[in-house]
Design an enzyme around this catalytic site. Structure first.
Site, PDB file in Angstrom:
ATOM      1  N   ASP A  24      40.455  47.662  36.661  1.00 17.76           N
ATOM      2  CA  ASP A  24      41.050  48.032  35.370  1.00 17.76           C
ATOM      3  C   ASP A  24      41.173  49.550  35.296  1.00 17.76           C
ATOM      4  O   ASP A  24      40.165  50.251  35.307  1.00 17.76           O
ATOM      5  CB  ASP A  24      40.159  47.485  34.246  1.00 17.76           C
ATOM      6  CG  ASP A  24      40.622  47.944  32.876  1.00 17.76           C
ATOM      7  OD1 ASP A  24      41.803  48.308  32.745  1.00 17.76           O
ATOM      8  OD2 ASP A  24      39.794  47.920  31.947  1.00 17.76           O
ATOM      9  N   ASN A  26      42.657  51.325  32.735  1.00 15.73           N
ATOM     10  CA  ASN A  26      42.786  51.954  31.412  1.00 15.73           C
ATOM     11  C   ASN A  26      41.772  51.457  30.382  1.00 15.73           C
ATOM     12  O   ASN A  26      41.944  51.691  29.186  1.00 15.73           O
ATOM     13  CB  ASN A  26      44.212  51.772  30.884  1.00 15.73           C
ATOM     14  CG  ASN A  26      44.549  50.298  30.689  1.00 15.73           C
ATOM     15  OD1 ASN A  26      43.770  49.427  31.078  1.00 15.73           O
ATOM     16  ND2 ASN A  26      45.680  50.024  30.089  1.00 15.73           N
ATOM     17  N   ASP A  28      40.967  48.535  29.131  1.00 16.24           N
ATOM     18  CA  ASP A  28      41.171  47.421  28.194  1.00 16.24           C
ATOM     19  C   ASP A  28      40.488  46.134  28.674  1.00 16.24           C
ATOM     20  O   ASP A  28      40.630  45.085  28.058  1.00 16.24           O
ATOM     21  CB  ASP A  28      42.661  47.177  27.927  1.00 16.24           C
ATOM     22  CG  ASP A  28      43.400  46.698  29.168  1.00 16.24           C
ATOM     23  OD1 ASP A  28      42.778  46.620  30.252  1.00 16.24           O
ATOM     24  OD2 ASP A  28      44.611  46.409  29.060  1.00 16.24           O
ATOM     25  N   ASP A  32      44.718  45.765  36.460  1.00 11.47           N
ATOM     26  CA  ASP A  32      46.144  46.075  36.327  1.00 11.47           C
ATOM     27  C   ASP A  32      46.693  46.683  37.616  1.00 11.47           C
ATOM     28  O   ASP A  32      45.950  46.956  38.557  1.00 11.47           O
ATOM     29  CB  ASP A  32      46.367  47.013  35.123  1.00 11.47           C
ATOM     30  CG  ASP A  32      45.340  48.137  35.107  1.00 11.47           C
ATOM     31  OD1 ASP A  32      45.215  48.814  36.147  1.00 11.47           O
ATOM     32  OD2 ASP A  32      44.644  48.314  34.074  1.00 11.47           O
ATOM     33  N   GLU A 259      52.387  27.299  49.431  1.00 13.42           N
ATOM     34  CA  GLU A 259      51.222  26.515  49.009  1.00 13.42           C
ATOM     35  C   GLU A 259      51.675  25.070  48.865  1.00 13.42           C
ATOM     36  O   GLU A 259      52.473  24.746  47.994  1.00 13.42           O
ATOM     37  CB  GLU A 259      50.669  27.023  47.670  1.00 13.42           C
ATOM     38  CG  GLU A 259      49.362  26.306  47.313  1.00 13.42           C
ATOM     39  CD  GLU A 259      49.161  26.110  45.817  1.00 13.42           C
ATOM     40  OE1 GLU A 259      48.001  25.974  45.405  1.00 13.42           O
ATOM     41  OE2 GLU A 259      50.153  26.077  45.073  1.00 13.42           O
ATOM     42  N   ASP A 325      41.663  29.755  43.506  1.00  9.91           N
ATOM     43  CA  ASP A 325      41.482  28.390  42.998  1.00  9.91           C
ATOM     44  C   ASP A 325      40.200  27.741  43.504  1.00  9.91           C
ATOM     45  O   ASP A 325      39.935  26.583  43.195  1.00  9.91           O
ATOM     46  CB  ASP A 325      42.661  27.503  43.440  1.00  9.91           C
ATOM     47  CG  ASP A 325      43.980  27.898  42.796  1.00  9.91           C
ATOM     48  OD1 ASP A 325      43.958  28.433  41.677  1.00  9.91           O
ATOM     49  OD2 ASP A 325      45.033  27.667  43.418  1.00  9.91           O
TER      50      ASP A 325
HETATM   51  C1  GLC Z   1      48.769  26.819  42.184  1.00 12.18           C
HETATM   52  C2  GLC Z   1      48.002  28.069  41.818  1.00 12.18           C
HETATM   53  C3  GLC Z   1      47.083  27.757  40.662  1.00 12.18           C
HETATM   54  C4  GLC Z   1      47.950  27.326  39.498  1.00 12.18           C
HETATM   55  C5  GLC Z   1      48.882  26.171  39.874  1.00 12.18           C
HETATM   56  C6  GLC Z   1      49.966  26.005  38.862  1.00 12.18           C
HETATM   57  O1  GLC Z   1      47.960  25.815  42.662  1.00 12.18           O
HETATM   58  O2  GLC Z   1      47.317  28.552  42.942  1.00 12.18           O
HETATM   59  O3  GLC Z   1      46.278  28.845  40.320  1.00 12.18           O
HETATM   60  O4  GLC Z   1      47.129  26.917  38.439  1.00 12.18           O
HETATM   61  O5  GLC Z   1      49.540  26.390  41.105  1.00 12.18           O
HETATM   62  O6  GLC Z   1      50.856  27.082  38.913  1.00 12.18           O
HETATM   63 CA    CA Z   2      43.833  47.393  32.216  1.00  8.44          CA
END
Ligand code: GLC
Ligand code: CA
Length: 549
Positions: A24, A26, A28, A32, A259, A325
């Site tokens: 981070d 800034n 908050d 970022d 993926e 994930d």
């Molecule tokens: C993929 C991402 C996951 C997301 C899902 C829906 O599996 O890695 O983080 O929740 O897609 O976009």
């Molecule tokens: Ca930030």
């Protein structure tokens, strides 16, 4: 950076940044893009030569950015377009590639396309998957991946829309030619800005059936039924990816990682063999629920051996144990306690010794562990809350449900990066959006920088070894059977009469070694702190060694 793709793809070591949790700049409390820019020297010193950033585009943040409401603008909490352009430029100045996350199975329900599509009479009416009610309720009994029905009713349109993920992630209709046109031109726009490639999200479900039918699989606790297989890896999905490749990936010389949900080796081959002209590499998605309690040695051997076999003739591998994930690898496959350090190193050595492109997920290089929050209110991930609700519905007590969340939560990977032993781990000067792991005073980059035998330095050695040892890139792979299939994992890499031997004991008990080990200095060992005292004929807990034979 215009060298032919073939020249550099296989030399990549890709570092995944989850921007919200990385740094981070800034105060908050939210990581970022300028935070990423600040840390480029750290990443360069680590030795990685490519970054993949999880999404930072405009988004209401229902799924932390995987619900995009504007693909061509930056969510203000992450920065501005100028920050983004500066990041791309600075990566290139440092000789690093940069990959973005392409989330085009669905958008946010706050995307203007969806807002328009929600009334029937407009140019975007066909952009999403709309169906009439059946007998006054949902068209089918399908469950969303994140719990509840996969259908949501919109009164203004008098129809339901389909959402495989959350209610706020409506699925795009890839049969609509305008959807394809709009997405492809967005991809080209980013490529022209200098982005070197994409990690492509949730690919397997692009194609939806013309006619949805009820699922016959057993119901979930909330009564809806999984229907994943009915939309997974259809020929039409492959046709879309192939078109992406021909029209965008290849002309712009992009590196791509899909993926994908793979039930079989054939599925993996269909996405990642080069003659298919789809992706350069694939990340097979495996829900954490399916891995809980499995023996790590069996799991790793099975997974990496079958992927090797599937892609060895004309493919290439994405090598990873962690991402945003999954629970932290040292917690799920290694040992968070006594053997924390050798187990973090052993897993890293196992992975980086294999053929393919290694991925390092932020904090993995420090040995970051799971964070077990004592209240469900500290969890931020919508999926962790869904898991909790679903366990309560199935009759578990709140305490049991919380323990269930501990096993699979995606927030384990999303706690702030541990930069220092100081306040909020040096991640922010404000209040972080999610709690910092309690062990930050012990596990952090500042301390590990100072210790040449730290996990961080081990990753530097591994990445450096990969640069100078062609066998790691080009050698064949052969796993070696042992009489201890739940403790020992071993393999050999060979090419042109040279050979590397890897062996590891991935358990917390010493294990005899069933064959003579090379009588030489190892290239790397996970017990580097006490290397000289190695007992003959056995491996200590989480002892992993790589030699040239
Ligand atoms: C993929 C991402 C996951 C997301 C899902 C829906 O599996 O890695 O983080 O929740 O897609 O976009
Ligand atoms: Ca930030």
């Amino acid at each position: 950076m215009q060298a032919n793709k073939k020249d550099w793809l296989r030399d990549l070591v890709i570092y995944q940044v989850y921007p919200r949790s990385f740094m981070d700049s800034n105060g908050d409390g939210i990581g970022d893009l300028n935070g990423v820019r600040q840390k480029l020297p750290y990443l360069q010193e680590l030795g990685v030569n490519a970054l993949w950033l999880s999404p930072f585009f405009c988004s209401p943040g229902d799924d932390n950015g995987y619900d995009i409401s504007d693909y061509q603008n930056i969510q203000p909490e992450f920065g501005t377009m100028e920050d983004c352009e500066a990041l791309i430029r600075e990566c290139h100045q440092r000789g690093m590639r940069i990959l973005f996350d392409l989330v085009v199975n669905h958008t946010s329900d706050e995307h203007p396309w969806f807002l328009e599509s929600s009334s029937r009479d407009n140019g975007k009416s066909d952009y999403y998957i709309w169906r009439d009610p059946v007998d006054g309720h949902e068209p089918t009994n399908w469950a969303s991946v994140f719990g509840g029905s996969a259908w949501e009713y919109v009164p203004a349109r008098g129809q339901y829309y389909f959402h495989l993920f959350s209610r706020k992630q409506p699925d795009l209709n890839w049969r609509c030619p305008d959807v394809k046109k709009a997405i492809f031109s967005m991809m080209a726009w980013w490529a022209q800005k200098g982005v070197d490639g994409f990690r492509v999200d949730a690919v397997s479900h692009y194609s939806k059936p013309e006619v949805f039918v009820d699922s016959t699989l057993p119901p979930m606790p909330d009564g809806y039924r999984p229907a994943f297989d009915q939309i997974c890896n259809k020929p039409e999905t492959h046709a879309i990816v192939h078109a992406m490749n021909r029209e965008i990936f290849t002309p712009y010389n992009l590196v791509t990682v899909g993926e994908v949900a793979c039930e079989t080796d054939q599925d993996l081959q269909n996405y990642a063999l080069s003659q298919r002209e789809e992706f350069d590499m694939a990340i097979p998605f495996v829900p954490p629920q399916m891995e809980v309690g499995l023996n790590p040695v069996e799991l790793l051997r099975h997974r990496f051996e079958s992927q090797y076999e599937a892609l060895k003739d004309g493919g290439w591998w994405a090598l990873f144990l962690s991402n945003h994930d999954k629970p932290r690898q040292v917690s799920s496959l290694g040992d968070e306690g006594t053997y924390w350090e050798p187990s973090a190193k052993a897993l890293a050595l196992f992975l980086h010794g294999l053929p393919g492109t290694p991925f390092v997920y932020e904090g993995e290089e420090l040995g970051m562990t799971n964070a077990y929050f004592s209240s469900i209110d500290d969890y931020r991930d919508l999926d962790s809350h869904n898991v909790y609700r679903s366990l309560l519905l199935s009759g578990k007590t709140p305490e049991e449900a919380l323990h269930g969340v501990w096993q699979v939560s995606r927030d384990h990977a999303r706690t702030p990066m541990q930069w220092t032993s100081g306040n909020q781990a040096g991640f922010t000067t404000g209040t972080p959006w999610i709690r910092v792991n309690e062990n930050a005073s012990r596990i952090n980059a500042e301390q590990e920088q100072k210790d040449p035998l730290s996990v961080l330095h081990f990753y530097k050695k591994l990445i450096a070894l990969r640069r100078r040892e062609p066998l790691l890139k080009e050698g064949t792979l052969e796993f070696i059977d042992t009489p201890y299939p739940k403790q020992l994992i071993a393999y050999r890499r060979q090419k042109g009469g040279r050979s590397l031997l890897f062996i590891a004991n991935l358990s917390d008990k010493a294990c005899p070694v069933p064959f003579p080990l090379p009588d030489k200095e190892p290239l790397l060992t996970s017990w580097e702190r006490e290397q000289s005292s190695r007992p003959a004929g056995q491996l200590r807990p989480y002892e992993a060694i790589l030699w040239e034979e």
